[in-house]
Motif scaffolding. Sequence first.
Motif, PDB file in Angstrom:
ATOM      1  N   GLN A   8      26.547  37.762  39.729  1.00  0.00           N
ATOM      2  CA  GLN A   8      27.418  37.714  38.754  1.00  0.00           C
ATOM      3  C   GLN A   8      28.791  38.135  39.001  1.00  0.00           C
ATOM      4  O   GLN A   8      28.814  38.862  40.029  1.00  0.00           O
ATOM      5  N   THR A   9      29.734  37.752  38.361  1.00  0.00           N
ATOM      6  CA  THR A   9      31.089  38.032  38.568  1.00  0.00           C
ATOM      7  C   THR A   9      31.862  38.679  37.616  1.00  0.00           C
ATOM      8  O   THR A   9      31.654  38.533  36.522  1.00  0.00           O
ATOM      9  N   THR A  10      33.062  39.305  38.015  1.00  0.00           N
ATOM     10  CA  THR A  10      34.034  39.648  36.907  1.00  0.00           C
ATOM     11  C   THR A  10      35.226  39.510  37.750  1.00  0.00           C
ATOM     12  O   THR A  10      35.489  39.159  38.742  1.00  0.00           O
ATOM     13  N   LEU A  11      36.467  40.181  37.191  1.00  0.00           N
ATOM     14  CA  LEU A  11      37.640  40.121  37.828  1.00  0.00           C
ATOM     15  C   LEU A  11      37.917  41.400  38.813  1.00  0.00           C
ATOM     16  O   LEU A  11      37.273  42.485  38.202  1.00  0.00           O
ATOM     17  N   ALA A  12      38.750  41.533  39.552  1.00  0.00           N
ATOM     18  CA  ALA A  12      38.625  42.798  40.573  1.00  0.00           C
ATOM     19  C   ALA A  12      39.676  43.821  40.016  1.00  0.00           C
ATOM     20  O   ALA A  12      39.685  44.957  40.283  1.00  0.00           O
ATOM     21  N   ASP A  13      40.416  43.172  38.778  1.00  0.00           N
ATOM     22  CA  ASP A  13      41.498  44.100  38.270  1.00  0.00           C
ATOM     23  C   ASP A  13      41.952  43.431  36.994  1.00  0.00           C
ATOM     24  O   ASP A  13      41.607  42.262  36.572  1.00  0.00           O
ATOM     25  N   GLN A  14      42.669  43.939  36.036  1.00  0.00           N
ATOM     26  CA  GLN A  14      43.090  43.561  34.845  1.00  0.00           C
ATOM     27  C   GLN A  14      44.417  42.538  35.102  1.00  0.00           C
ATOM     28  O   GLN A  14      45.008  42.993  35.901  1.00  0.00           O
ATOM     29  N   VAL A  15      44.561  41.549  34.135  1.00  0.00           N
ATOM     30  CA  VAL A  15      45.819  40.856  34.315  1.00  0.00           C
ATOM     31  C   VAL A  15      46.370  40.344  32.834  1.00  0.00           C
ATOM     32  O   VAL A  15      45.456  40.128  31.991  1.00  0.00           O
ATOM     33  N   THR A  16      47.625  40.379  32.550  1.00  0.00           N
ATOM     34  CA  THR A  16      48.056  39.951  31.282  1.00  0.00           C
ATOM     35  C   THR A  16      48.706  38.581  31.574  1.00  0.00           C
ATOM     36  O   THR A  16      49.632  38.334  32.370  1.00  0.00           O
ATOM     37  N   LEU A  17      48.856  37.829  30.375  1.00  0.00           N
ATOM     38  CA  LEU A  17      49.419  36.534  30.262  1.00  0.00           C
ATOM     39  C   LEU A  17      50.234  36.550  28.909  1.00  0.00           C
ATOM     40  O   LEU A  17      49.539  36.871  27.793  1.00  0.00           O
ATOM     41  N   THR A  18      51.419  35.986  28.825  1.00  0.00           N
ATOM     42  CA  THR A  18      52.135  35.761  27.503  1.00  0.00           C
ATOM     43  C   THR A  18      52.612  34.565  27.462  1.00  0.00           C
ATOM     44  O   THR A  18      53.090  33.812  28.110  1.00  0.00           O
ATOM     45  N   ILE A 119      43.474  34.575  37.582  1.00  0.00           N
ATOM     46  CA  ILE A 119      42.412  34.794  38.316  1.00  0.00           C
ATOM     47  C   ILE A 119      42.558  34.878  39.844  1.00  0.00           C
ATOM     48  O   ILE A 119      42.204  36.054  40.494  1.00  0.00           O
ATOM     49  N   ASP A 120      43.489  34.103  40.146  1.00  0.00           N
ATOM     50  CA  ASP A 120      44.013  34.181  41.881  1.00  0.00           C
ATOM     51  C   ASP A 120      44.525  35.425  42.093  1.00  0.00           C
ATOM     52  O   ASP A 120      44.621  36.052  43.260  1.00  0.00           O
ATOM     53  N   GLN A 121      45.381  35.805  40.981  1.00  0.00           N
ATOM     54  CA  GLN A 121      46.409  37.297  41.079  1.00  0.00           C
ATOM     55  C   GLN A 121      45.591  38.160  41.565  1.00  0.00           C
ATOM     56  O   GLN A 121      46.131  39.074  42.165  1.00  0.00           O
ATOM     57  N   VAL A 122      44.321  38.338  40.903  1.00  0.00           N
ATOM     58  CA  VAL A 122      43.670  39.506  40.963  1.00  0.00           C
ATOM     59  C   VAL A 122      42.645  39.593  41.703  1.00  0.00           C
ATOM     60  O   VAL A 122      42.038  40.459  42.326  1.00  0.00           O
ATOM     61  N   GLY A 123      41.959  38.385  41.610  1.00  0.00           N
ATOM     62  CA  GLY A 123      40.604  38.160  42.489  1.00  0.00           C
ATOM     63  C   GLY A 123      39.364  38.241  41.792  1.00  0.00           C
ATOM     64  O   GLY A 123      39.289  39.046  40.541  1.00  0.00           O
ATOM     65  N   VAL A 124      38.409  37.884  42.337  1.00  0.00           N
ATOM     66  CA  VAL A 124      37.026  38.031  41.914  1.00  0.00           C
ATOM     67  C   VAL A 124      36.079  38.929  42.536  1.00  0.00           C
ATOM     68  O   VAL A 124      36.234  39.229  43.593  1.00  0.00           O
ATOM     69  N   LYS A 125      35.432  39.763  41.527  1.00  0.00           N
ATOM     70  CA  LYS A 125      34.726  41.000  41.991  1.00  0.00           C
ATOM     71  C   LYS A 125      33.202  40.629  41.727  1.00  0.00           C
ATOM     72  O   LYS A 125      32.936  40.128  40.594  1.00  0.00           O
ATOM     73  N   TYR A 126      32.386  40.645  42.890  1.00  0.00           N
ATOM     74  CA  TYR A 126      31.074  40.285  42.684  1.00  0.00           C
ATOM     75  C   TYR A 126      30.064  41.709  42.369  1.00  0.00           C
ATOM     76  O   TYR A 126      30.446  42.716  42.907  1.00  0.00           O
ATOM     77  N   LEU A 127      29.473  41.240  41.362  1.00  0.00           N
ATOM     78  CA  LEU A 127      28.548  42.434  40.966  1.00  0.00           C
ATOM     79  C   LEU A 127      27.097  42.426  41.417  1.00  0.00           C
ATOM     80  O   LEU A 127      26.665  41.482  41.802  1.00  0.00           O
ATOM     81  N   ASP A 128      26.463  43.865  41.115  1.00  0.00           N
ATOM     82  CA  ASP A 128      25.211  43.862  41.936  1.00  0.00           C
ATOM     83  C   ASP A 128      24.261  43.383  40.800  1.00  0.00           C
ATOM     84  O   ASP A 128      23.145  44.090  40.272  1.00  0.00           O
ATOM     85  N   ARG A 129      24.288  42.250  40.511  1.00  0.00           N
ATOM     86  CA  ARG A 129      23.401  41.715  39.358  1.00  0.00           C
ATOM     87  C   ARG A 129      23.213  40.194  39.460  1.00  0.00           C
ATOM     88  O   ARG A 129      24.177  39.535  39.754  1.00  0.00           O
ATOM     89  N   GLY A 130      21.985  39.433  39.639  1.00  0.00           N
ATOM     90  CA  GLY A 130      21.777  38.015  39.673  1.00  0.00           C
ATOM     91  C   GLY A 130      22.405  37.401  38.642  1.00  0.00           C
ATOM     92  O   GLY A 130      22.535  37.750  37.519  1.00  0.00           O
TER      93      GLY A 130
END
Length: 313
Positions: A8-18, A119-130
């Motif tokens: 599973q994935t999430t983002l590596a950091d938060q990011v804001t869009l307006t 998404i590209d700006q902060v990158g993807v984080k892989y989590l320790d869950r399938g």
Amino acid sequence: MTNHIDRQTTLADQVTLTGIGVHSGKPATITLLPADAGTGIVFQRTDKDDAAEIPALWNRVTQTSLQTVLGDPSDNGLSTVEHLMAALAGMGIDNLIVEIDGPEMPIMDGSSAAFVDAIDQVGVKYLDRGRRYLKIKKAVRVDNGSAWCELKPYEGTRFEITIDFDTPLIGRQTFASDLTPLVFREDLSRARTFGYVKDVEQLWKMGFALGSSLENSVAIAEDKVLNPEGTRWPDEFARHKALDAVGDLSLAGLPILGLYRSYKGGHKMNNAILAKLFEDKSAYEIVEAPAFREIGHAENAGLAAAAFGPDVS
């Protein structure tokens, strides 16, 4: 074949869009926040003191006429979620909290490109869950006059979207491809929403599309495109309908392993096929990434109940 990334994935950091809301024309800001495995995609209104979290699920959809709406926008809900949802699904983001300061998502340029850039700006984080998938076991179909859509078993994730307009400018177009992050990024993410000027003028009178402009829509008048730059592809119209379908079907709550086909479809039918699918428990199963099958059954049961509960909208 499942996605080669089984975690599973999430983002590596938060990011804001307006940006602005396409219907309200008012400023809109969202912040994408990393979330733990098993969270899914959850929306949170920050302009409401008592706003409940709204999970991005098909049975929370309340309107599909002009865009996909979750909950009641006049209370704690929000509208036009499909382009962000498409970006998250297309780029393989499983878990995220989306904070938003009003009832409508920013339309950006009318596509998913800005969300992919974020998404590209902060990158993807892989989590320790399938990662878990929704596997289609047998065909389900919805018909509505000449329009129809269906989900069928398929080894992978594939979209075959056909539109058929009576203007020669669009006519009959089809986008067909397996869905991967590369395909989404290169072939779908920049496809913009479109509409007829005469329809937009009518929507203005009704108080809708107040933020619609050539900056965020492909405008059609008398069989010509009014945008100075023209279309981004000759079949941008079909590509955008495919983008919408990716976003709407992500409201299943898990990535779908199957083929989705539609003819003259749209938000309403995209939602209807999920409702039809979950009516028949023999039409699907939830499968886990092979490397993570040791995850406890109790946990799976809880997640399944949350994601695939009865339609309460």
